[in-house]
Design a protein around this motif. Structure first.
Motif, PDB file in Angstrom:
ATOM      1  N   ASP A  55     -19.347 100.213   4.006  1.00  0.00           N
ATOM      2  CA  ASP A  55     -20.429  99.320   3.572  1.00  0.00           C
ATOM      3  C   ASP A  55     -21.040  98.524   4.718  1.00  0.00           C
ATOM      4  O   ASP A  55     -21.894  97.660   4.496  1.00  0.00           O
ATOM      5  CB  ASP A  55     -19.916  98.357   2.497  1.00  0.00           C
ATOM      6  N   THR A  56     -20.627  98.800   5.963  1.00  0.00           N
ATOM      7  CA  THR A  56     -21.189  98.114   7.122  1.00  0.00           C
ATOM      8  C   THR A  56     -22.692  98.365   7.174  1.00  0.00           C
ATOM      9  O   THR A  56     -23.141  99.513   7.139  1.00  0.00           O
ATOM     10  CB  THR A  56     -20.531  98.627   8.421  1.00  0.00           C
ATOM     11  N   GLU A  57     -23.479  97.297   7.252  1.00  0.00           N
ATOM     12  CA  GLU A  57     -24.930  97.433   7.311  1.00  0.00           C
ATOM     13  C   GLU A  57     -25.362  97.798   8.719  1.00  0.00           C
ATOM     14  O   GLU A  57     -24.798  97.317   9.712  1.00  0.00           O
ATOM     15  CB  GLU A  57     -25.598  96.137   6.866  1.00  0.00           C
ATOM     16  N   LEU A  58     -26.368  98.656   8.795  1.00  0.00           N
ATOM     17  CA  LEU A  58     -26.833  99.185  10.070  1.00  0.00           C
ATOM     18  C   LEU A  58     -28.261  98.768  10.352  1.00  0.00           C
ATOM     19  O   LEU A  58     -29.035  98.504   9.435  1.00  0.00           O
ATOM     20  CB  LEU A  58     -26.749 100.721  10.044  1.00  0.00           C
ATOM     21  N   ASP A  59     -28.594  98.760  11.640  1.00  0.00           N
ATOM     22  CA  ASP A  59     -29.974  98.552  12.081  1.00  0.00           C
ATOM     23  C   ASP A  59     -30.501  99.863  12.638  1.00  0.00           C
ATOM     24  O   ASP A  59     -29.729 100.727  13.073  1.00  0.00           O
ATOM     25  CB  ASP A  59     -30.034  97.470  13.167  1.00  0.00           C
ATOM     26  N   GLU A  60     -31.806 100.001  12.669  1.00  0.00           N
ATOM     27  CA  GLU A  60     -32.453 101.244  13.075  1.00  0.00           C
ATOM     28  C   GLU A  60     -32.047 101.729  14.463  1.00  0.00           C
ATOM     29  O   GLU A  60     -31.962 102.921  14.712  1.00  0.00           O
ATOM     30  CB  GLU A  60     -33.964 101.032  13.024  1.00  0.00           C
ATOM     31  N   ASP A  61     -31.761 100.809  15.386  1.00  0.00           N
ATOM     32  CA  ASP A  61     -31.441 101.204  16.758  1.00  0.00           C
ATOM     33  C   ASP A  61     -29.941 101.277  17.038  1.00  0.00           C
ATOM     34  O   ASP A  61     -29.518 101.369  18.186  1.00  0.00           O
ATOM     35  CB  ASP A  61     -32.124 100.270  17.748  1.00  0.00           C
ATOM     36  N   ASP A  62     -29.107 101.261  16.013  1.00  0.00           N
ATOM     37  CA  ASP A  62     -27.657 101.331  16.184  1.00  0.00           C
ATOM     38  C   ASP A  62     -27.233 102.708  16.673  1.00  0.00           C
ATOM     39  O   ASP A  62     -27.894 103.711  16.430  1.00  0.00           O
ATOM     40  CB  ASP A  62     -26.935 101.033  14.869  1.00  0.00           C
ATOM     41  N   GLU A  63     -26.093 102.711  17.351  1.00  0.00           N
ATOM     42  CA  GLU A  63     -25.494 103.959  17.788  1.00  0.00           C
ATOM     43  C   GLU A  63     -24.175 104.148  17.049  1.00  0.00           C
ATOM     44  O   GLU A  63     -23.359 103.225  16.966  1.00  0.00           O
ATOM     45  CB  GLU A  63     -25.237 103.926  19.290  1.00  0.00           C
ATOM     46  N   LEU A  64     -24.000 105.334  16.516  1.00  0.00           N
ATOM     47  CA  LEU A  64     -22.785 105.672  15.780  1.00  0.00           C
ATOM     48  C   LEU A  64     -22.087 106.800  16.508  1.00  0.00           C
ATOM     49  O   LEU A  64     -22.737 107.662  17.105  1.00  0.00           O
ATOM     50  CB  LEU A  64     -23.135 106.098  14.353  1.00  0.00           C
ATOM     51  N   ALA A  65     -20.767 106.815  16.469  1.00  0.00           N
ATOM     52  CA  ALA A  65     -20.004 107.868  17.122  1.00  0.00           C
ATOM     53  C   ALA A  65     -18.875 108.304  16.211  1.00  0.00           C
ATOM     54  O   ALA A  65     -18.303 107.503  15.465  1.00  0.00           O
ATOM     55  CB  ALA A  65     -19.441 107.364  18.445  1.00  0.00           C
ATOM     56  N   ALA A  66     -18.581 109.602  16.266  1.00  0.00           N
ATOM     57  CA  ALA A  66     -17.472 110.169  15.494  1.00  0.00           C
ATOM     58  C   ALA A  66     -16.684 111.085  16.410  1.00  0.00           C
ATOM     59  O   ALA A  66     -17.256 111.912  17.121  1.00  0.00           O
ATOM     60  CB  ALA A  66     -17.997 110.942  14.293  1.00  0.00           C
ATOM     61  N   PHE A  67     -15.356 110.911  16.387  1.00  0.00           N
ATOM     62  CA  PHE A  67     -14.527 111.788  17.221  1.00  0.00           C
ATOM     63  C   PHE A  67     -13.124 111.911  16.663  1.00  0.00           C
ATOM     64  O   PHE A  67     -12.576 110.970  16.090  1.00  0.00           O
ATOM     65  CB  PHE A  67     -14.503 111.310  18.671  1.00  0.00           C
ATOM     66  N   PRO A  68     -12.546 113.101  16.840  1.00  0.00           N
ATOM     67  CA  PRO A  68     -11.144 113.306  16.499  1.00  0.00           C
ATOM     68  C   PRO A  68     -10.290 112.813  17.655  1.00  0.00           C
ATOM     69  O   PRO A  68     -10.817 112.502  18.725  1.00  0.00           O
ATOM     70  CB  PRO A  68     -11.049 114.826  16.328  1.00  0.00           C
ATOM     71  N   PRO A  69      -8.967 112.785  17.477  1.00  0.00           N
ATOM     72  CA  PRO A  69      -8.120 112.395  18.609  1.00  0.00           C
ATOM     73  C   PRO A  69      -8.308 113.386  19.745  1.00  0.00           C
ATOM     74  O   PRO A  69      -8.458 114.574  19.531  1.00  0.00           O
ATOM     75  CB  PRO A  69      -6.695 112.463  18.056  1.00  0.00           C
ATOM     76  N   VAL A  70      -8.332 112.854  20.945  1.00  0.00           N
ATOM     77  CA  VAL A  70      -8.498 113.696  22.114  1.00  0.00           C
ATOM     78  C   VAL A  70      -7.312 113.458  23.034  1.00  0.00           C
ATOM     79  O   VAL A  70      -6.917 112.326  23.267  1.00  0.00           O
ATOM     80  CB  VAL A  70      -9.818 113.347  22.854  1.00  0.00           C
ATOM     81  N   SER A  71      -6.729 114.543  23.506  1.00  0.00           N
ATOM     82  CA  SER A  71      -5.605 114.394  24.433  1.00  0.00           C
ATOM     83  C   SER A  71      -6.015 114.937  25.776  1.00  0.00           C
ATOM     84  O   SER A  71      -6.940 115.737  25.900  1.00  0.00           O
ATOM     85  CB  SER A  71      -4.375 115.129  23.911  1.00  0.00           C
ATOM     86  N   GLY A  72      -5.375 114.487  26.770  1.00  0.00           N
ATOM     87  CA  GLY A  72      -5.671 114.948  28.115  1.00  0.00           C
ATOM     88  C   GLY A  72      -4.512 114.629  29.022  1.00  0.00           C
ATOM     89  O   GLY A  72      -3.525 114.031  28.617  1.00  0.00           O
ATOM     90  N   GLY A  73      -4.664 114.984  30.228  1.00  0.00           N
ATOM     91  CA  GLY A  73      -3.561 114.722  31.138  1.00  0.00           C
ATOM     92  C   GLY A  73      -3.985 114.728  32.565  1.00  0.00           C
ATOM     93  O   GLY A  73      -5.074 114.818  32.950  1.00  0.00           O
ATOM     94  N   ASN A  92     -11.996 108.969  14.138  1.00  0.00           N
ATOM     95  CA  ASN A  92     -12.429 107.632  14.540  1.00  0.00           C
ATOM     96  C   ASN A  92     -13.945 107.555  14.440  1.00  0.00           C
ATOM     97  O   ASN A  92     -14.650 108.461  14.879  1.00  0.00           O
ATOM     98  CB  ASN A  92     -12.017 107.349  15.988  1.00  0.00           C
ATOM     99  N   LEU A  93     -14.435 106.470  13.862  1.00  0.00           N
ATOM    100  CA  LEU A  93     -15.867 106.194  13.813  1.00  0.00           C
ATOM    101  C   LEU A  93     -16.118 104.883  14.542  1.00  0.00           C
ATOM    102  O   LEU A  93     -15.336 103.938  14.418  1.00  0.00           O
ATOM    103  CB  LEU A  93     -16.353 106.052  12.363  1.00  0.00           C
ATOM    104  N   LEU A  94     -17.209 104.850  15.289  1.00  0.00           N
ATOM    105  CA  LEU A  94     -17.597 103.624  15.970  1.00  0.00           C
ATOM    106  C   LEU A  94     -19.029 103.280  15.612  1.00  0.00           C
ATOM    107  O   LEU A  94     -19.879 104.169  15.483  1.00  0.00           O
ATOM    108  CB  LEU A  94     -17.482 103.781  17.485  1.00  0.00           C
ATOM    109  N   HIS A  95     -19.274 101.998  15.477  1.00  0.00           N
ATOM    110  CA  HIS A  95     -20.618 101.454  15.239  1.00  0.00           C
ATOM    111  C   HIS A  95     -20.913 100.517  16.403  1.00  0.00           C
ATOM    112  O   HIS A  95     -20.250  99.481  16.536  1.00  0.00           O
ATOM    113  CB  HIS A  95     -20.641 100.710  13.897  1.00  0.00           C
ATOM    114  N   ASN A  96     -21.846 100.917  17.244  1.00  0.00           N
ATOM    115  CA  ASN A  96     -22.154 100.146  18.460  1.00  0.00           C
ATOM    116  C   ASN A  96     -20.891  99.840  19.266  1.00  0.00           C
ATOM    117  O   ASN A  96     -20.693  98.733  19.761  1.00  0.00           O
ATOM    118  CB  ASN A  96     -22.909  98.868  18.115  1.00  0.00           C
ATOM    119  N   GLY A  97     -20.010 100.838  19.361  1.00  0.00           N
ATOM    120  CA  GLY A  97     -18.808 100.717  20.179  1.00  0.00           C
ATOM    121  C   GLY A  97     -17.638 100.021  19.524  1.00  0.00           C
ATOM    122  O   GLY A  97     -16.605  99.831  20.159  1.00  0.00           O
TER     123      GLY A  97
END
Length: 91
Positions: A73-91, A57-62
Motif C-alpha cells: 500500500d506504499t504510495e508512489l510518485d511519478e518519478d519514483d524508482e522501483l527495483a526487484a531482485f532475487p538473492p544474489v550470491s558472489g564471491g 526483495n523490492l525497493l522503493h527509491n532504495g
C-alpha cells in the motif's frame, strides 16, 4: 515510473528496465500490477498467493517498502524508482 529488474527477473522479462504508467495516487501494488501486465511471467516469480515471495526483495527509491513504508500500500510518485531482485550470491 521505472522498474529495475536484476538477475533471473531481468532474464524472465527480457529487459533490465521497464517503464510503466500508473494513475495518480498509485501504490506499490498498482506498480506491480502494471509490471505483471507487461511481463506476466514475473508474477509467479515475485508473488505467491498475494504475498511477496520470501526470497524476493523490492525497493522503493532504495528503501524496503515493507520496512519503512506501507508494504504493497506504499504510495508512489511519478518519478519514483522501483527495483526487484532475487538473492544474489558472489564471491
Amino acid at each position: 515510473m521505472q522498474w529495475k529488474l536484476f538477475a533471473t527477473l531481468a532474464e524472465t522479462a527480457g529487459e533490465r528496465e521497464v517503464a510503466i504508467e500508473t494513475e495518480p495516487n498509485a501504490t506499490l501494488n498498482d506498480a506491480l500490477a502494471a509490471l505483471f501486465d507487461r511481463h506476466p511471467g514475473l508474477e509467479d516469480e515475485i508473488v505467491q498467493d498475494g504475498e511477496l515471495r520470501e526470497h524476493i526483495n523490492l525497493l522503493h527509491n532504495g528503501e524496503d517498502p515493507f520496512t519503512v513504508g506501507d508494504g504493497f500500500d506504499t504510495e508512489l510518485d511519478e518519478d519514483d524508482e522501483l527495483a526487484a531482485f532475487p538473492p544474489v550470491s558472489g564471491g
